[in-house]
Enzyme design. Structure first.
Site, PDB file in Angstrom:
ATOM      1  N   HIS A   1      -3.369   7.086   2.349  1.00 38.45           N
ATOM      2  CA  HIS A   1      -3.764   5.769   1.850  1.00 38.45           C
ATOM      3  C   HIS A   1      -5.124   5.424   2.454  1.00 38.45           C
ATOM      4  O   HIS A   1      -5.320   5.547   3.659  1.00 38.45           O
ATOM      5  CB  HIS A   1      -2.718   4.730   2.248  1.00 38.45           C
ATOM      6  CG  HIS A   1      -3.187   3.330   2.089  1.00 38.45           C
ATOM      7  ND1 HIS A   1      -3.702   2.872   0.891  1.00 38.45           N
ATOM      8  CD2 HIS A   1      -3.253   2.293   2.954  1.00 38.45           C
ATOM      9  CE1 HIS A   1      -4.055   1.609   1.039  1.00 38.45           C
ATOM     10  NE2 HIS A   1      -3.792   1.231   2.280  1.00 38.45           N
TER      11      HIS A   1
ATOM     12  N   CYS B   1       0.813  -1.223   0.000  1.00 37.89           N
ATOM     13  CA  CYS B   1       0.000   0.000   0.000  1.00 37.89           C
ATOM     14  C   CYS B   1       0.846   1.273   0.000  1.00 37.89           C
ATOM     15  O   CYS B   1       0.347   2.349  -0.314  1.00 37.89           O
ATOM     16  CB  CYS B   1      -0.958  -0.004   1.183  1.00 37.89           C
ATOM     17  SG  CYS B   1      -2.019  -1.447   1.219  1.00 37.89           S
TER      18      CYS B   1
ATOM     19  N   ASN C   1     -10.172  -0.381  -0.093  1.00 39.83           N
ATOM     20  CA  ASN C   1      -8.715  -0.283  -0.080  1.00 39.83           C
ATOM     21  C   ASN C   1      -8.180  -0.845  -1.404  1.00 39.83           C
ATOM     22  O   ASN C   1      -8.301  -2.036  -1.670  1.00 39.83           O
ATOM     23  CB  ASN C   1      -8.190  -1.098   1.105  1.00 39.83           C
ATOM     24  CG  ASN C   1      -6.677  -1.043   1.231  1.00 39.83           C
ATOM     25  OD1 ASN C   1      -5.980  -0.645   0.303  1.00 39.83           O
ATOM     26  ND2 ASN C   1      -6.174  -1.452   2.377  1.00 39.83           N
TER      27      ASN C   1
HETATM   28  N1  ACO Z   1     -18.863  -9.295   9.613  1.00 39.06           N
HETATM   29  C1  ACO Z   1     -19.388  -9.421  10.835  1.00 39.06           C
HETATM   30  N2  ACO Z   1     -18.643  -9.705  11.906  1.00 39.06           N
HETATM   31  C2  ACO Z   1     -17.328  -9.880  11.732  1.00 39.06           C
HETATM   32  C3  ACO Z   1     -16.717  -9.772  10.458  1.00 39.06           C
HETATM   33  C4  ACO Z   1     -17.548  -9.470   9.368  1.00 39.06           C
HETATM   34  N3  ACO Z   1     -17.075  -9.336   8.131  1.00 39.06           N
HETATM   35  N4  ACO Z   1     -15.390  -9.986  10.590  1.00 39.06           N
HETATM   36  C5  ACO Z   1     -15.168 -10.214  11.874  1.00 39.06           C
HETATM   37  N5  ACO Z   1     -16.334 -10.152  12.578  1.00 39.06           N
HETATM   38  C6  ACO Z   1     -16.547 -10.312  14.006  1.00 39.06           C
HETATM   39  C7  ACO Z   1     -15.455 -11.165  14.651  1.00 39.06           C
HETATM   40  O1  ACO Z   1     -15.746 -12.544  14.550  1.00 39.06           O
HETATM   41  C8  ACO Z   1     -15.503 -10.666  16.061  1.00 39.06           C
HETATM   42  O2  ACO Z   1     -16.568 -11.265  16.741  1.00 39.06           O
HETATM   43  P1  ACO Z   1     -16.447 -11.661  18.294  1.00 39.06           P
HETATM   44  O3  ACO Z   1     -16.239 -10.358  19.020  1.00 39.06           O
HETATM   45  O4  ACO Z   1     -17.748 -12.329  18.577  1.00 39.06           O
HETATM   46  O5  ACO Z   1     -15.264 -12.572  18.361  1.00 39.06           O
HETATM   47  C9  ACO Z   1     -15.818  -9.179  15.917  1.00 39.06           C
HETATM   48  O6  ACO Z   1     -16.450  -9.051  14.640  1.00 39.06           O
HETATM   49  C10 ACO Z   1     -14.606  -8.291  16.000  1.00 39.06           C
HETATM   50  O7  ACO Z   1     -13.580  -8.856  15.162  1.00 39.06           O
HETATM   51  P2  ACO Z   1     -12.202  -8.144  14.989  1.00 39.06           P
HETATM   52  O8  ACO Z   1     -11.365  -8.947  14.035  1.00 39.06           O
HETATM   53  O9  ACO Z   1     -11.623  -7.837  16.338  1.00 39.06           O
HETATM   54  O10 ACO Z   1     -12.699  -6.838  14.276  1.00 39.06           O
HETATM   55  P3  ACO Z   1     -11.964  -5.448  14.187  1.00 39.06           P
HETATM   56  O11 ACO Z   1     -12.693  -4.452  14.965  1.00 39.06           O
HETATM   57  O12 ACO Z   1     -10.499  -5.564  14.411  1.00 39.06           O
HETATM   58  O13 ACO Z   1     -12.195  -5.106  12.668  1.00 39.06           O
HETATM   59  C11 ACO Z   1     -10.885  -5.035  10.692  1.00 39.06           C
HETATM   60  C12 ACO Z   1     -11.616  -5.921  11.668  1.00 39.06           C
HETATM   61  C13 ACO Z   1     -11.898  -4.143  10.004  1.00 39.06           C
HETATM   62  C14 ACO Z   1     -10.221  -5.910   9.653  1.00 39.06           C
HETATM   63  C15 ACO Z   1      -9.840  -4.205  11.468  1.00 39.06           C
HETATM   64  O14 ACO Z   1      -8.984  -5.016  12.220  1.00 39.06           O
HETATM   65  C16 ACO Z   1      -9.007  -3.357  10.591  1.00 39.06           C
HETATM   66  O15 ACO Z   1      -9.491  -2.395  10.027  1.00 39.06           O
HETATM   67  N6  ACO Z   1      -7.701  -3.645  10.469  1.00 39.06           N
HETATM   68  C17 ACO Z   1      -6.814  -2.964   9.586  1.00 39.06           C
HETATM   69  C18 ACO Z   1      -6.610  -3.837   8.453  1.00 39.06           C
HETATM   70  C19 ACO Z   1      -6.510  -3.122   7.149  1.00 39.06           C
HETATM   71  O16 ACO Z   1      -7.001  -2.056   6.898  1.00 39.06           O
HETATM   72  N7  ACO Z   1      -5.840  -3.824   6.273  1.00 39.06           N
HETATM   73  C20 ACO Z   1      -5.667  -3.389   4.953  1.00 39.06           C
HETATM   74  C21 ACO Z   1      -4.290  -3.622   4.479  1.00 39.06           C
HETATM   75  S1  ACO Z   1      -3.132  -2.731   5.432  1.00 39.06           S
HETATM   76  C22 ACO Z   1      -3.388  -1.172   5.068  1.00 39.06           C
HETATM   77  O17 ACO Z   1      -3.882  -0.853   4.037  1.00 39.06           O
HETATM   78  C23 ACO Z   1      -2.963  -0.194   6.068  1.00 39.06           C
END
Ligand code: ACO
Length: 326
Positions: free
Chosen positions: A253, A113, A283
């Protein structure tokens, strides 16, 4: 003083749109969850047979038209991508041929990215040293080809797009002021595509177990991303004797809305100074910044002499920022 100035911007997104409702139909997820956690509402997906070089070409032609130059005037093409048409040769060479750019230098840069800023910095150095006069820098991805659409942790986040800029040597204060590149490879396993490079070559087992898709540990990525995005943007303005208050527009980004908001808060930058379009494109990795830059430019949001900061974070980990006077 000779600076590299952006004289043209262009972008392209494929026609097909995948909405959150489309995911609701077959995944255990909801539009509300996706919007709340990521800010993403829809993303564009390349058609079958539409490859990264095709996206590049359309974005490049738009940028070249705006700059008012011809393809044969270009001395260098750099494509930032992690989803090139082939492992090699470089997608930049395919673009060179399709564009009809006359035997200019052409290569790809892989910094996930952060790739567009890495590529921009590379082309700027060649312009400032007098080696070349004009460069075409493109960030482009067809991430839909490496995303597992059965993995709700990743598939919602990504889209396909391309953005391009023409850089030209110009006298004066306007142009790229500085770029700042960083990496920490100790995190390499947290975000990437484990197969098929030369470390993990194709086997029936990997194909059967769907082990060739993008993988990510979202929580860990989130924490490091926010810290580094804020720090590197600050580093960029300070390197030019300025402060965050001098920024007219931050074009970050577009990873997801929570990363963008947390970064702005950490920098104490008001939200109206942060460009956001992640809701419409998701993204798109190396393409997010040139796509946003082109959108802002064509919407008349960039004024002459505005101070812009671009910052990015991605797999590697890599992170980077550029400070420029528009
Ligand atoms: N739909 C519904 N529920 C979901 C989903 C989904 N798609 N995915 C996960 N969950 C649930 C999980 O099972 C979990 O449930 P639980 O609490 O009962 O166990 C809950 O939601 C929270 O899950 P987390 O993985 O902790 O969710 P988080 O708040 O971290 O959000 C996300 C996930 C959006 C991926 C976040 O971690 C994030 O934004 N990370 C950055 C990653 C990113 O942007 N990567 C891109 C590449 S790197 C870059 O570009 C910088």
């Amino acid at each position: 003083m000779i600076r590299a100035r952006i004289t043209g911007t262009g972008s392209y997104v494929p026609e097909k749109i995948l909405t959150n409702k489309d995911f609701e139909k077959y995944l255990d997820t909801t539009d509300e969850w996706i919007v709340a956690r990521t800010g993403i509402r829809e993303r564009h997906i390349a058609a079958e047979g539409e490859n990264t070089s095709d996206l590049c070409l359309k974005a490049a032609r738009n940028a070249i038209d705006m700059a008012g130059i011809k393809a044969e005037d270009i001395d260098l093409i750099v494509v930032a991508t992690i989803t090139g048409d082939y492992p090699w040769p470089a997608t930049a060479c395919i673009v060179q041929n399709k564009l009809g750019a006359k035997q200019c230098g052409a290569y790809d840069i892989s910094a996930a990215c952060s790739g567009f800023i890495y590529a921009l910095s590379n082309a700027v150095a060649q312009i400032e040293s007098g080696t070349i006069k004009r460069a075409l820098v493109i960030g482009a991805e067809t991430l839909s080809r490496i995303v597992d659409y059965n993995d709700r942790n990743t598939c919602l986040l990504f889209g396909d797009a391309a953005g391009a800029v023409v850089l030209e040597a110009r006298e004066g204060e306007r142009g790229i002021l500085s770029s700042h590149l960083h990496s920490d490879g100790s995190y390499f396993e947290l975000l990437g595509q484990p197969a098929f490079g030369t470390a993990v070559t194709p086997t029936e087992e990997i194909v059967r177990d769907r082990g060739y898709f993008l993988t990510m540990q979202g929580n860990e990525v989130f924490k490091v991303a926010v810290k580094m995005l804020a720090e590197v943007a600050q580093e960029a303005v300070e390197a030019n004797g300025m402060t965050v208050d001098d920024i007219d527009l931050l074009i970050p980004h577009q990873a997801n809305i929570r990363i963008l908001e947390a970064t702005a808060k950490r920098m104490k930058l008001p939200s109206e100074k942060v460009y956001i379009n992640v809701d419409r494109f998701g993204n798109t990795s190396a393409a997010t910044i040139p796509l946003a830059l082109d959108e802002a430019n064509r919407a008349g949001k960039l004024k002459e002499n505005d101070l812009l900061v671009l910052n990015a974070f991605g797999g590697g980990f890599t992170w980077a920022a550029t400070c420029l006077r528009w």
